[in-house]
Design an enzyme around this catalytic site. Structure first.
Site, PDB file in Angstrom:
ATOM      1  CD  GLU A   1      -2.073   2.134   1.216  1.00 24.62           C
ATOM      2  OE1 GLU A   1      -1.829   2.836   0.194  1.00 24.62           O
ATOM      3  OE2 GLU A   1      -2.191   2.611   2.345  1.00 24.62           O
TER       4      GLU A   1
ATOM      5  CB  CYS B   1      -1.477   7.252   0.992  1.00 30.71           C
ATOM      6  SG  CYS B   1      -2.684   6.228   1.816  1.00 30.71           S
TER       7      CYS B   1
HETATM    8  P1  NAD Z   1      10.220   6.671   4.605  1.00 32.04           P
HETATM    9  O1  NAD Z   1       9.990   6.221   3.211  1.00 32.04           O
HETATM   10  O2  NAD Z   1      11.584   6.606   5.172  1.00 32.04           O
HETATM   11  O3  NAD Z   1       9.277   5.842   5.595  1.00 32.04           O
HETATM   12  C1  NAD Z   1       7.933   5.557   5.354  1.00 32.04           C
HETATM   13  C2  NAD Z   1       7.583   4.365   6.242  1.00 32.04           C
HETATM   14  O4  NAD Z   1       8.328   3.233   5.820  1.00 32.04           O
HETATM   15  C3  NAD Z   1       7.996   4.561   7.707  1.00 32.04           C
HETATM   16  O5  NAD Z   1       7.022   4.009   8.533  1.00 32.04           O
HETATM   17  C4  NAD Z   1       9.313   3.814   7.839  1.00 32.04           C
HETATM   18  O6  NAD Z   1       9.510   3.305   9.132  1.00 32.04           O
HETATM   19  C5  NAD Z   1       9.137   2.693   6.864  1.00 32.04           C
HETATM   20  N1  NAD Z   1      10.387   2.257   6.297  1.00 32.04           N
HETATM   21  C6  NAD Z   1      11.371   3.029   5.775  1.00 32.04           C
HETATM   22  N2  NAD Z   1      12.395   2.274   5.325  1.00 32.04           N
HETATM   23  C7  NAD Z   1      12.047   0.985   5.581  1.00 32.04           C
HETATM   24  C8  NAD Z   1      12.675  -0.265   5.344  1.00 32.04           C
HETATM   25  N3  NAD Z   1      13.863  -0.369   4.717  1.00 32.04           N
HETATM   26  N4  NAD Z   1      12.028  -1.377   5.751  1.00 32.04           N
HETATM   27  C9  NAD Z   1      10.826  -1.328   6.347  1.00 32.04           C
HETATM   28  N5  NAD Z   1      10.181  -0.171   6.595  1.00 32.04           N
HETATM   29  C10 NAD Z   1      10.776   0.972   6.201  1.00 32.04           C
HETATM   30  O7  NAD Z   1       9.758   8.130   4.717  1.00 32.04           O
HETATM   31  P2  NAD Z   1       9.154   9.050   5.831  1.00 32.04           P
HETATM   32  O8  NAD Z   1       9.988  10.297   5.880  1.00 32.04           O
HETATM   33  O9  NAD Z   1       8.857   8.378   7.128  1.00 32.04           O
HETATM   34  O10 NAD Z   1       7.812   9.361   5.103  1.00 32.04           O
HETATM   35  C11 NAD Z   1       7.908  10.029   3.876  1.00 32.04           C
HETATM   36  C12 NAD Z   1       7.193   9.376   2.765  1.00 32.04           C
HETATM   37  O11 NAD Z   1       6.613   8.126   3.082  1.00 32.04           O
HETATM   38  C13 NAD Z   1       6.039  10.243   2.368  1.00 32.04           C
HETATM   39  O12 NAD Z   1       6.467  11.170   1.436  1.00 32.04           O
HETATM   40  C14 NAD Z   1       5.043   9.304   1.818  1.00 32.04           C
HETATM   41  O13 NAD Z   1       5.239   9.180   0.422  1.00 32.04           O
HETATM   42  C15 NAD Z   1       5.373   7.996   2.424  1.00 32.04           C
HETATM   43  N6  NAD Z   1       4.373   7.517   3.382  1.00 32.04           N
HETATM   44  C16 NAD Z   1       3.266   6.927   2.882  1.00 32.04           C
HETATM   45  C17 NAD Z   1       2.302   6.472   3.731  1.00 32.04           C
HETATM   46  C18 NAD Z   1       1.059   5.823   3.197  1.00 32.04           C
HETATM   47  O14 NAD Z   1       0.069   5.795   3.896  1.00 32.04           O
HETATM   48  N7  NAD Z   1       1.087   5.267   1.983  1.00 32.04           N
HETATM   49  C19 NAD Z   1       2.459   6.636   5.097  1.00 32.04           C
HETATM   50  C20 NAD Z   1       3.605   7.244   5.591  1.00 32.04           C
HETATM   51  C21 NAD Z   1       4.582   7.677   4.711  1.00 32.04           C
END
Ligand code: NAD
Length: 480
Positions: A252, A286
């Site tokens: 997702e 999202c």
């Molecule tokens: P990010 O991409 O670092 O993290 C997003 C989520 O993924 C966090 O919960 C993080 O813990 C998890 N994550 C990151 N790297 C991971 C890995 N290698 N393995 C497992 N989990 C991992 O970015 P962020 O700064 O926390 O959020 C920014 C971006 O994330 C946003 O711009 C948005 O696009 C996206 N996001 C999307 C949703 C959604 O509901 N689809 C929710 C939160 C963040």
């Protein structure tokens, strides 16, 4: 308001415990940048313990009747529902969203558990007519096995309750890696299941360094399926890892929802719904309407009304009941949103209101409305995940469809029109996993949720949601 914020431990094999090595990660209140507590960091030994616990628990949980699973789950839903106020306060403290939004998330979360508890009782197989009289052939639905789930901080409870109830109802055991930014409200959900009598090892909760945990769990032979909610970039990495180990996956991921307003739309209604959903959770949603596409005749009025709406939005600490938009959830978001605005400006965008960080304490950002943003600007191509509303104009239906389908994202799409013919046509043409017309109708427990293309694959919620945790076994039996 003085609220006691709890530290969060790991929950492994039915026990709350510190991580091996006793390391912790700080939790920060995004409204004032103060450290409010900490969360335990899992190391490999902890993950091994969670894996063994989930494997052992799987032997009995998969054979527990759906009706018995249902009874435990319904009880957990009731426990959570009784705690809407305290859990909502914990969520606002660690995540920042207005308290009314937090409470709604908790109560909708309880509804999600109820829905999936019921759905587990309807995982029907089928009898398939055979080619000869002595053959009896049928299908049964079986749980896929142990699931590794990864959830983000924007909806700390909703995101886990889009996954955990479906997995439990299907008979799967789970290792959940919750969000380190917002661990305590997530732990409250796990406590509700614990108190409801969920057997030990069925649901395990860990936190830590996300990449360390996913790189260890995904290839592990005990894990049969992964489910991730987060950014497209990370989702692609995890899906590739899952693919190389032939693991089932639900992804997702991010979106970039077009919101099309046709000239025959009820502008008052369109503006009210789209603007409040744009700035809900400070835009960190999202399915937030992202690119506003407004037909010529309504364009000027829409821009002016959206600007008024943003100007009058009460931004502040989510614990204040008058607040309508809280801070961004962490400091990385401030940097990201400043980057989007600077890039748009340098590409010639006109900022009607907002555009800057608000104050110098807390991760507040002004609700921002911009026009004249060229398609080459980053905000028109990457998910902004923040309170920025770029508005563009279009002249005819074809132009709107072309722009709406321009990006590889396909999570949510919105349209406003008073013409049934236009509504029907646009819902067919939008390349999106979900389309909502003339209202904001996505994300209920009983409806499927999920995207296509770069927004991921698989559905959560609805009757489709439980299918993601079931495998169909075919049995053919000769009785002679
Ligand atoms: P990010 O991409 O670092 O993290 C997003 C989520 O993924 C966090 O919960 C993080 O813990 C998890 N994550 C990151 N790297 C991971 C890995 N290698 N393995 C497992 N989990 C991992 O970015 P962020 O700064 O926390 O959020 C920014 C971006 O994330 C946003 O711009 C948005 O696009 C996206 N996001 C999307 C949703 C959604 O509901 N689809 C929710 C939160 C963040």
């Amino acid at each position: 308001m003085n609220i006691n914020y709890p530290n969060t431990n790991l929950f492994i094999n039915g026990e709350w415990k510190t991580g091996d090595g006793k390391e912790t990660i700080e939790v920060i209140n995004p409204a004032n940048e103060e450290i409010i507590g900490n969360v335990a960091r899992a190391k490999t030994n902890d993950l091994d313990e969670a894996l063994s616990a989930a494997e052992e628990a799987s032997k009995t949980w998969k054979n527990t009747t759906p009706f018995d699973r249902y009874r435990i789950m319904r009880k957990a839903a009731e426990i959570l529902r009784d705690r809407v106020d305290p859990v909502g306060q914990i969520m606002t403290l660690e995540q920042g969203k207005p308290i009314a939004e937090s409470k709604l998330e908790v109560s909708l979360g309880a509804d999600r558990i109820d829905w999936m508890a019921e759905e587990g009782r309807r995982t029907y197989g089928k009898l398939i007519p055979a080619r000869s009289g002595n053959i009896y052939q049928f299908t049964v639905k079986e749980p896929v096995g142990t699931v590794a789930a990864f959830t983000p901080w924007n909806f700390p409870i909703n995101q886990i309750l889009q996954k955990v109830p479906a997995a439990l109802a299907a008979g799967c055991t789970i290792i959940l890696k919750g969000p380190e930014e917002t661990p305590a409200s997530c732990a409250e959900v796990v406590k509700a299941f614990e108190e409801a009598g969920l057997p030990k090892g069925v649901l395990n909760l860990v936190f830590g360094i996300p990449s360390e945990i996913s790189e260890y769990l995904i290839p592990h032979p005990i894990v049969r399926k992964i489910t991730f909610t987060g950014s497209t970039a990370i989702g692609k990495q995890l899906a590739a890892l899952a693919g190389s180990h032939m693991k089932l996956a639900t992804m997702e991921l991010g979106g970039h929802a077009p919101a099309i307003v046709f000239e025959d739309a009820n502008i008052e209604k369109a503006l009210k719904i789209l603007a409040s959903n744009k700035f809900r959770n400070a835009g960190q949603v999202c399915i937030a309407p992202t690119r506003f596409l407004v037909q010529d005749k309504l364009y000027e009025e829409f821009v002016s009304r959206m600007t008024d709406f943003a100007d009058n939005l009460n931004v502040g600490d989510g614990l204040n009941p008058d607040t309508r938009m809280g801070p961004l959830a962490h400091d990385r978001r401030i940097e990201a949103i400043e980057g989007f605005v600077a890039d748009a400006k340098s590409n010639g965008a006109k900022i009607h209101t907002g555009g800057s960080r608000k104050g110098n304490k807390g991760y507040f950002f002004e609700p921002t409305v911009m026009t004249d943003v060229p398609l080459s600007a980053r905000v028109m191509n990457e998910e902004p995940f923040g309170p920025i509303a770029p508005i563009s104009r279009f002249s005819n239906y074809e132009e709107a469809v072309e722009e709406a389908n321009r990006l590889p994202y396909g999570l949510a799409a919105y349209a406003y029109t008073n013409s049934t013919k236009t509504a029907e046509a646009i819902s067919k043409e939008l390349e999106s996993g979900m389309v909502s017309i003339n209202h904001h109708g996505l994300g209920l427990p009983e409806t499927p949720f999920g995207g296509v293309q770069d927004s991921g694959y698989g559905k959560e919620g609805g009757s489709e949601g439980i299918e993601a945790y079931l495998s169909t076994k075919f049995v053919s039996q000769s009785n002679s």
